[in-house]
Design an enzyme around this catalytic site. Structure first.
Site, PDB file in Angstrom:
ATOM      1  N   LYS A   1       0.958  -1.131  -0.114  1.00  0.00           N
ATOM      2  CA  LYS A   1      -0.259  -0.044  -0.122  1.00  0.00           C
ATOM      3  C   LYS A   1       0.796   1.342  -0.014  1.00  0.00           C
ATOM      4  CE  LYS A   1      -3.541  -2.725   1.925  1.00  0.00           C
ATOM      5  NZ  LYS A   1      -4.107  -3.183   3.201  1.00  0.00           N
TER       6      LYS A   1
ATOM      7  N   GLN B   1      -5.192  -1.946   9.344  1.00  0.00           N
ATOM      8  CA  GLN B   1      -4.929  -3.361   8.665  1.00  0.00           C
ATOM      9  C   GLN B   1      -5.359  -4.336   9.614  1.00  0.00           C
ATOM     10  OE1 GLN B   1      -3.690  -3.694   5.693  1.00  0.00           O
ATOM     11  NE2 GLN B   1      -4.055  -6.196   5.687  1.00  0.00           N
TER      12      GLN B   1
ATOM     13  N   ASP C   1     -11.599   1.552   3.363  1.00  0.00           N
ATOM     14  CA  ASP C   1     -12.006   0.105   3.276  1.00  0.00           C
ATOM     15  C   ASP C   1     -13.441   0.059   3.051  1.00  0.00           C
ATOM     16  OD1 ASP C   1      -9.922  -1.871   3.642  1.00  0.00           O
ATOM     17  OD2 ASP C   1      -9.624  -1.295   5.849  1.00  0.00           O
TER      18      ASP C   1
HETATM   19  N1  GUN Z   1      -6.668  -7.669   5.982  1.00  0.00           N
HETATM   20  C1  GUN Z   1      -6.887  -8.326   4.756  1.00  0.00           C
HETATM   21  N2  GUN Z   1      -7.629  -7.608   3.854  1.00  0.00           N
HETATM   22  C2  GUN Z   1      -7.779  -6.407   4.383  1.00  0.00           C
HETATM   23  C3  GUN Z   1      -8.656  -5.218   3.903  1.00  0.00           C
HETATM   24  O1  GUN Z   1      -9.068  -5.259   2.695  1.00  0.00           O
HETATM   25  N3  GUN Z   1      -8.562  -4.090   4.685  1.00  0.00           N
HETATM   26  C4  GUN Z   1      -8.081  -4.148   6.012  1.00  0.00           C
HETATM   27  N4  GUN Z   1      -8.307  -3.061   6.719  1.00  0.00           N
HETATM   28  N5  GUN Z   1      -7.239  -5.169   6.565  1.00  0.00           N
HETATM   29  C5  GUN Z   1      -7.255  -6.438   5.581  1.00  0.00           C
END
Ligand code: GUN
Length: 285
Positions: free
Chosen positions: A53, A97, A120
């Site tokens: 990211k 996350q 998200d």
């Molecule tokens: N962990 C695995 N996939 C995701 C996601 O799409 N967003 C977040 N915040 N954590 C994750």
């Protein structure tokens, strides 16, 4: 004859090209999209996702902050950081996350993220807006799935779409987005009794059940679009989808590989959400 491959990497690059143009236009107005990513603890997979990211932000010219916190961080400390990021005007998107360490209530953290910065799409207000069809920040993987189907050129309206998996992150939102595209949607999950009978009717099959190679050719209607959201690490270290690609591609229509299908789309849709949030928070669009 094998089915055409849906190239998620290529689609992702095309979308990023559009985002770069938007970043340049916003820069002329003194706006730089800003994303904050928060990682608590040292889960190896999460560390990779967070690094990717950060790289995507660098690639597109976004401002980014990554907060790497120890696993011992308390819920109160994390809530304080989220509150600070909510108030920061140079941050337009906040992503915490998941999974979080067991002693932290994930729901309390997601609820604390500003609705406008919830890139998200996990906040209950954004989920509710998705259900009733109002404007909202869409969850990234489901939005990526719909974008890939659109780019096959195959019309979703009136088609029978079957979704395997009912998670809050993928299955449920994908089914809502398919309905928004006027597909008729059937949801299957681990307790579905007659799954093959249902999937054999699917013009569009989206698989997000989290079991390596679960769907083989016997599940698939000839010519169906098959989207594999699975990412399973095998004992030999290789990555496998939820779909047995080699057998299914012999009967299906357009199909996503793993890796190189849905995966690259998720971060690109996160970048798109951050840009949308930056525009909205600055009174544009
Ligand atoms: N962990 C695995 N996939 C995701 C996601 O799409 N967003 C977040 N915040 N954590 C994750």
């Amino acid at each position: 004859m094998s089915a055409p491959v849906i190239n998620g990497k290529q689609v992702s690059e095309e979308i990023r090209g559009g985002l770069r143009g938007e970043v340049e236009r916003l820069a002329k107005q003194g706006i730089t999209p800003g994303l904050a990513v928060v990682l608590v603890g040292e889960d190896p997979a999460s560390q990779v996702y967070v690094r990717n990211k950060e790289k995507a932000c660098q690639d597109l010219g976004y401002y980014s902050e990554v907060h790497r916190l120890p696993a011992s961080t308390t819920e109160k400390e994390l809530l304080a950081l989220v509150g600070k990021l909510n108030r920061q005007t140079n941050i337009h998107g906040i992503l915490v996350q998941l999974p979080l360490p067991k002693h932290i209530n994930e729901k309390a953290i997601i609820d604390a993220i500003s609705v406008e910065k919830d890139v998200d799409g996990f906040h209950p207000v954004n989920v509710g807006n998705l259900v009733i069809g109002d404007d909202s920040l869409l969850p990234c993987t489901p939005a990526g799935v719909i974008e890939l189907i659109k780019r096959t050129g195959i019309e979703m309206a009136g088609k029978h779409a079957v979704v395997i998996g009912r998670s809050n992150i993928v299955g449920k939102p994908v089914s809502l987005l398919l309905q928004r595209e006027h597909a008729t949607v059937t949801m299957c999950h681990s307790r579905t009794a007659n799954m093959k009978e249902l999937t054999a009717q699917a013009d569009i099959l989206v698989v997000a059940i989290g079991k390596a190679n679960f769907v083989d050719a016997s599940y698939v209607k000839p010519g169906a679009v098959v989207i594999d959201v699975g990412m399973n690490r095998l004992d030999n270290g290789k990555l496998a989808g939820d779909v047995d690609y080699e057998s299914v591609k012999e009967v299906s229509g357009p199909i996503t590989p793993v890796p190189g299908g849905v995966g690259p789309m998720t971060i690109t849709m996160l970048m798109q959400n951050t840009l949308i949030a930056a525009k909205r928070l600055n009174g544009l669009a």
